[in-house]
Design an enzyme around this catalytic site. Structure first.
Site, PDB file in Angstrom:
ATOM      1  N   CYS A 112       0.811  -1.220   0.000  1.00  0.00           N
ATOM      2  CA  CYS A 112       0.000   0.000   0.000  1.00  0.00           C
ATOM      3  C   CYS A 112       0.846   1.271   0.000  1.00  0.00           C
ATOM      4  CB  CYS A 112      -0.928  -0.002   1.202  1.00  0.00           C
ATOM      5  SG  CYS A 112      -1.772  -1.571   1.404  1.00  0.00           S
ATOM      6  N   HIS A 251      -3.697   6.714   1.967  1.00  0.00           N
ATOM      7  CA  HIS A 251      -4.081   5.388   1.462  1.00  0.00           C
ATOM      8  C   HIS A 251      -5.459   5.041   2.017  1.00  0.00           C
ATOM      9  CE1 HIS A 251      -4.388   1.229   0.692  1.00  0.00           C
ATOM     10  NE2 HIS A 251      -4.040   0.824   1.900  1.00  0.00           N
ATOM     11  N   ASN A 281     -10.372  -0.913  -0.474  1.00  0.00           N
ATOM     12  CA  ASN A 281      -8.923  -0.741  -0.355  1.00  0.00           C
ATOM     13  C   ASN A 281      -8.271  -1.362  -1.590  1.00  0.00           C
ATOM     14  OD1 ASN A 281      -6.187  -1.112   0.257  1.00  0.00           O
ATOM     15  ND2 ASN A 281      -6.550  -1.681   2.385  1.00  0.00           N
TER      16      ASN A 281
HETATM   17  C1  4VN Z   1      -3.267  -0.642   5.951  1.00  0.00           C
HETATM   18  C2  4VN Z   1      -4.280  -0.886   6.852  1.00  0.00           C
HETATM   19  C3  4VN Z   1      -5.182  -1.953   6.664  1.00  0.00           C
HETATM   20  C4  4VN Z   1      -6.274  -2.271   7.616  1.00  0.00           C
HETATM   21  C5  4VN Z   1      -6.006  -2.769   8.863  1.00  0.00           C
HETATM   22  C6  4VN Z   1      -7.034  -3.133   9.719  1.00  0.00           C
HETATM   23  C7  4VN Z   1      -8.344  -3.026   9.291  1.00  0.00           C
HETATM   24  C8  4VN Z   1      -7.583  -2.151   7.254  1.00  0.00           C
HETATM   25  C9  4VN Z   1      -9.150  -4.099  11.332  1.00  0.00           C
HETATM   26  C10 4VN Z   1     -10.257  -3.951  12.338  1.00  0.00           C
HETATM   27  C11 4VN Z   1     -11.605  -4.310  11.718  1.00  0.00           C
HETATM   28  C12 4VN Z   1     -11.859  -3.451  10.499  1.00  0.00           C
HETATM   29  C13 4VN Z   1     -10.741  -3.584   9.499  1.00  0.00           C
HETATM   30 CL1  4VN Z   1      -4.374   0.132   8.183  1.00  0.00          CL
HETATM   31  C14 4VN Z   1      -5.000  -2.752   5.567  1.00  0.00           C
HETATM   32  C15 4VN Z   1      -3.990  -2.513   4.694  1.00  0.00           C
HETATM   33  C16 4VN Z   1      -3.782  -3.416   3.562  1.00  0.00           C
HETATM   34  O1  4VN Z   1      -4.001  -2.709   2.404  1.00  0.00           O
HETATM   35  C17 4VN Z   1      -3.128  -1.434   4.867  1.00  0.00           C
HETATM   36  N1  4VN Z   1      -8.589  -2.512   8.081  1.00  0.00           N
HETATM   37  N2  4VN Z   1      -9.412  -3.411  10.093  1.00  0.00           N
HETATM   38  C18 4VN Z   1     -12.677  -4.106  12.795  1.00  0.00           C
HETATM   39  O2  4VN Z   1     -12.971  -5.057  13.517  1.00  0.00           O
HETATM   40  O3  4VN Z   1     -13.206  -2.986  12.947  1.00  0.00           O
END
Ligand code: 4VN
Length: 324
Positions: A112, A251, A281
């Site tokens: 990313c 991002h 994403n």
């Molecule tokens: C950067 C990030 C993420 C990412 C990490 C965690 C996340 C996206 C975790 C908790 C969940 C909801 C989703 Cl910060 C991913 C990438 C990869 O491109 C890069 N979402 N979450 C919840 O339980 O609320």
């Protein structure tokens, strides 16, 4: 001074959109959970188009929009974590399809953060070489790496591509006023996709790739802690205060993470454009797709200062302070 300018921006996403409700037929999830936790309402999913094909469409749009011909391009960098193949590079396929006979082309793998790393790399190559013009493209078909029955990852990702045409020109301020690029490789196992095995016996079998896995909580914490620090370091290098930044192009990993980062920086949310609702994403493609949306919305005016931050797999983080 001789420096660089972004002459054009472009994006391409595959036509099929998949809504959160559509995903409920594949896994135990809901539109309410996905929108409240991530801000995502839909994602675009490729049907047969591979990463290079999305990137070629962006390249063709950039050439058509700017009036540059393919043989004027000196450098093509494709940032991707979902290349068509290990070899050839996706960028080589793009170079061939565009007919950019004078361009050197290679992929850059930094998940990313890939587009930010690629833009800084292209800048440095153009400044150090006889070349003047580059295509920098972020392109992903993440849908081929996602486990479509894993609700913790599948709901997050989408396919797409975006890019810029960069060229050398005389200007008063540099395009990149400050940068901060970092890799925290001790955390390399927090986001993994497409892993291979070396095989223990000989002769070996060619085996498939692993699907996307992510330690969500750890990555969430990493992003909310490290991105504000990276923006502060890049602003300091540019000799400006964070308050002087007009837009923060982050991002599009998760709308809640972006809101948290805005809060930590004590900056108004209006400075943080969001388009994750439409695309999900898209890893290395997310920054150039967002830049293109912001440019097309007429939000970026000459003289404005923008912070562009990518963060994710590696783990990695990168911020560029850009003068428009
Ligand atoms: C950067 C990030 C993420 C990412 C990490 C965690 C996340 C996206 C975790 C908790 C969940 C909801 C989703 Cl910060 C991913 C990438 C990869 O491109 C890069 N979402 N979450 C919840 O339980 O609320």
């Amino acid at each position: 001074m001789q420096d660089l300018k972004i002459v054009g921006t472009a994006a391409y996403v595959p036509p099929l959109t998949v809504s959160n409700d559509d995903l409920t037929t594949l896994m135990d999830t809901s539109d309410e959970w996905i929108t409240s936790r991530t801000g995502i309402r839909q994602r675009h999913i490729s049907q047969g188009e591979n990463t290079s094909e999305l990137a070629v469409k962006v390249g063709q749009k950039l050439l058509a929009q700017t009036g540059y011909s393919a043989d004027q391009i000196d450098l093509i960098i494709v940032a991707t974590m979902s290349p068509d193949a290990y070899t050839p590079s996706t960028a080589a396929i793009v170079q061939g399809k565009l007919g950019a006979a004078n361009a050197v082309a290679f992929d850059l793998s930094a998940a990313c953060s890939g587009f930010v790393f690629a833009l800084e790399t292209a800048k440095n190559i153009l400044k150090a070489s006889a070349g003047t013009t580059a295509l920098v493209i972020g392109a992903e078909v993440l849908s081929k790496l996602v486990d479509w029955h894993d609700r913790s990852t599948a709901v997050l990702f989408g396919d797409g591509a975006g890019g810029v045409l960069l060229t050398t020109e005389e200007r008063a301020t540099p395009l990149v006023a400050g940068s901060d690029l970092r890799t925290m490789g001790q955390l390399n196992d927090k986001i993994v996709a497409g892993a291979t095995t070396s095989g223990t016996s000989f002769p070996k079998q060619v085996t498939g790739l692993t699907s996307f896995t992510m330690a969500g909580r750890d990555v969430y914490k990493f992003a909310t802690n490290e991105v504000p620090k990276s923006i502060h370091r890049a602003a300091q290098k540019a000799g400006i205060e964070v308050e002087q930044i007009d837009y923060f192009l982050l991002h599009q990993a998760n709308a809640r993470i972006i809101k948290q980062i805005a809060k930590r920086l004590a900056q108004p949310l209006a400075k943080f454009p969001l388009n994750i609702d439409e695309y999900g994403n898209t890893a290395a493609a997310s920054e150039p797709i967002l830049l293109n949306d912001v440019v097309n919305a007429g939000k970026l005016k000459p003289g404005m200062t923008v912070a562009m931050s990518g963060f994710g797999g590696g783990l990695s983080v990168g911020t560029l302070i850009l003068n428009f």
